[in-house]
Design an enzyme around this catalytic site. Structure first.
Site, mmCIF file in Angstrom:
data_model
loop_
_atom_site.group_PDB
_atom_site.id
_atom_site.type_symbol
_atom_site.label_atom_id
_atom_site.label_comp_id
_atom_site.label_asym_id
_atom_site.label_seq_id
_atom_site.Cartn_x
_atom_site.Cartn_y
_atom_site.Cartn_z
ATOM 1 N N HIS A 9 0.859 -1.111 -0.054
ATOM 2 C CA HIS A 9 0.076 0.096 -0.053
ATOM 3 C C HIS A 9 0.758 1.134 0.012
ATOM 4 O O HIS A 9 1.746 1.587 0.866
ATOM 5 C CB HIS A 9 -0.776 0.021 1.244
ATOM 6 C CG HIS A 9 -1.745 1.234 1.622
ATOM 7 N ND1 HIS A 9 -2.903 1.047 0.766
ATOM 8 C CD2 HIS A 9 -1.723 2.062 2.063
ATOM 9 C CE1 HIS A 9 -3.690 2.143 1.227
ATOM 10 N NE2 HIS A 9 -2.985 2.725 1.963
ATOM 11 N N ASP A 11 1.051 5.433 0.139
ATOM 12 C CA ASP A 11 0.351 6.529 0.528
ATOM 13 C C ASP A 11 0.987 7.711 -0.307
ATOM 14 O O ASP A 11 2.168 8.067 -0.054
ATOM 15 C CB ASP A 11 0.385 6.746 1.793
ATOM 16 C CG ASP A 11 -0.628 5.723 2.616
ATOM 17 O OD1 ASP A 11 -1.692 5.675 1.979
ATOM 18 O OD2 ASP A 11 -0.240 5.361 3.909
ATOM 19 N N HIS A 42 -2.816 4.577 -3.073
ATOM 20 C CA HIS A 42 -4.054 5.598 -2.237
ATOM 21 C C HIS A 42 -3.535 6.973 -2.339
ATOM 22 O O HIS A 42 -2.643 7.467 -1.715
ATOM 23 C CB HIS A 42 -3.928 4.994 -0.699
ATOM 24 C CG HIS A 42 -4.792 5.707 -0.089
ATOM 25 N ND1 HIS A 42 -4.657 5.758 1.321
ATOM 26 C CD2 HIS A 42 -5.703 6.706 0.006
ATOM 27 C CE1 HIS A 42 -5.576 6.313 2.135
ATOM 28 N NE2 HIS A 42 -6.263 6.674 1.007
ATOM 29 N N GLY A 118 -3.089 11.468 6.913
ATOM 30 C CA GLY A 118 -1.909 12.425 6.706
ATOM 31 C C GLY A 118 -0.794 11.921 7.649
ATOM 32 O O GLY A 118 0.380 12.341 7.064
ATOM 33 N N PHE A 119 -0.916 11.351 8.509
ATOM 34 C CA PHE A 119 0.362 10.970 9.184
ATOM 35 C C PHE A 119 0.200 9.445 9.480
ATOM 36 O O PHE A 119 -0.768 9.179 10.098
ATOM 37 C CB PHE A 119 0.576 11.820 10.392
ATOM 38 C CG PHE A 119 0.848 13.254 10.085
ATOM 39 C CD1 PHE A 119 1.894 13.630 9.653
ATOM 40 C CD2 PHE A 119 -0.410 14.042 10.152
ATOM 41 C CE1 PHE A 119 2.214 14.987 9.362
ATOM 42 C CE2 PHE A 119 -0.016 15.381 9.982
ATOM 43 C CZ PHE A 119 1.298 15.823 9.336
ATOM 44 N N GLY A 121 1.132 6.240 12.571
ATOM 45 C CA GLY A 121 1.288 5.964 13.839
ATOM 46 C C GLY A 121 0.136 6.499 14.632
ATOM 47 O O GLY A 121 0.055 6.720 15.935
ATOM 48 N N ASP A 151 -7.766 1.607 7.137
ATOM 49 C CA ASP A 151 -6.497 1.960 6.871
ATOM 50 C C ASP A 151 -6.193 3.102 7.879
ATOM 51 O O ASP A 151 -7.037 3.928 7.854
ATOM 52 C CB ASP A 151 -6.030 2.966 5.413
ATOM 53 C CG ASP A 151 -5.025 3.570 5.339
ATOM 54 O OD1 ASP A 151 -4.001 3.400 6.036
ATOM 55 O OD2 ASP A 151 -4.704 3.891 4.177
ATOM 56 N N GLY A 173 0.923 0.004 8.686
ATOM 57 C CA GLY A 173 2.166 0.783 8.420
ATOM 58 C C GLY A 173 3.014 0.840 9.397
ATOM 59 O O GLY A 173 3.879 -0.117 9.706
ATOM 60 N N SER A 174 3.084 1.797 10.668
ATOM 61 C CA SER A 174 3.736 1.768 12.060
ATOM 62 C C SER A 174 3.879 0.424 12.405
ATOM 63 O O SER A 174 4.937 0.039 12.895
ATOM 64 C CB SER A 174 3.247 2.923 12.647
ATOM 65 O OG SER A 174 2.872 4.054 12.219
HETATM 66 ZN ZN ZN Z 1 -3.296 4.609 2.921
#
Ligand code: ZN
Length: 201
Positions: A9, A11, A42, A118-119, A121, A151, A173-174
């Site tokens: 994925h 971003d 995405h 946007g971020f 974590g 997500d 992600g994190s």
């Molecule tokens: Zn995403």
């Protein structure tokens, strides 16, 4: 790169639709060369219609556009599909399902954001899972085999809840990249989601 993930994925953020700025088509092209995994791109950008073709050319397999970011969602999703990519529509936590109900027959996947994008974590906004279950109901009623992707804030502690709500594609992600062993982290997510679904059925 985790060998146990099913897709990658990516971003893409433009500093306008979301506060952060990340990457563009040249980097997606480089990632394409580095992996055989499907690339799930995405787009968290305004006016995605201006850039979709560049991401198709860069090697995207799936392209998600935000319902909030374009005035002509149907047309754009049609364009993504006719380019040969799978099409997905994304909604932010504050956006209701009404924004996407009319295009469900045109997409392969709906991405329900479980944080404000946007971020990395961030903690999962659990209320977003209500939309996931409503969406799963709608898809079943209409006989659509829709992937529902979540997500944001997906961890070993939240993935089961998301799976029970009806999500079947999980972005992490994190949780994965912050782990000592990313492959193991992916395996644990899959295990937790699988256990939750086994209990449900
Ligand atoms: Zn995403």
């Amino acid at each position: 790169m985790s060998a146990s993930a099913d897709m990658l994925h990516v971003d893409v953020m433009d500093g306008r639709f979301v506060p952060n700025i990340t990457i563009g088509p040249p980097v997606v092209k480089s990632i394409r060369r580095a992996t055989r995994l499907p690339l799930d791109v995405h787009l968290m950008i305004v006016e995605p219609e201006r850039h979709v073709q560049a991401f198709v050319d860069a090697g995207a397999d799936i392209i998600s556009v935000h319902a909030e970011a374009t005035f002509h969602l149907n047309r754009l999703l049609g364009e993504i599909r006719s380019s040969g990519c799978r099409a997905a529509v994304a909604i932010n936590p504050a956006t209701g399902l009404g924004a996407v109900e009319h295009v469900l027959h045109m997409v392969d996947m709906v991405l329900v954001m479980t944080v404000n994008p946007g971020f990395g974590g961030q903690r999962m906004i659990e209320e977003a899972l209500v939309k996931v279950s409503e969406l799963r109901d709608i898809a079943e009623r209409r006989g659509l085999s829709l992937d529902i992707q979540v997500d944001g804030g997906i961890t070993e502690g939240t993935v089961a809840q998301a799976a029970l709500a009806g999500a079947n594609v999980f972005v992490a992600g994190s949780y994965v990249f912050g782990a000592v062993d990313p492959d193991d982290a992916v395996a644990r997510l899959k295990l937790e989601a699988g256990k939750a679904l086994a209990q449900k059925s």
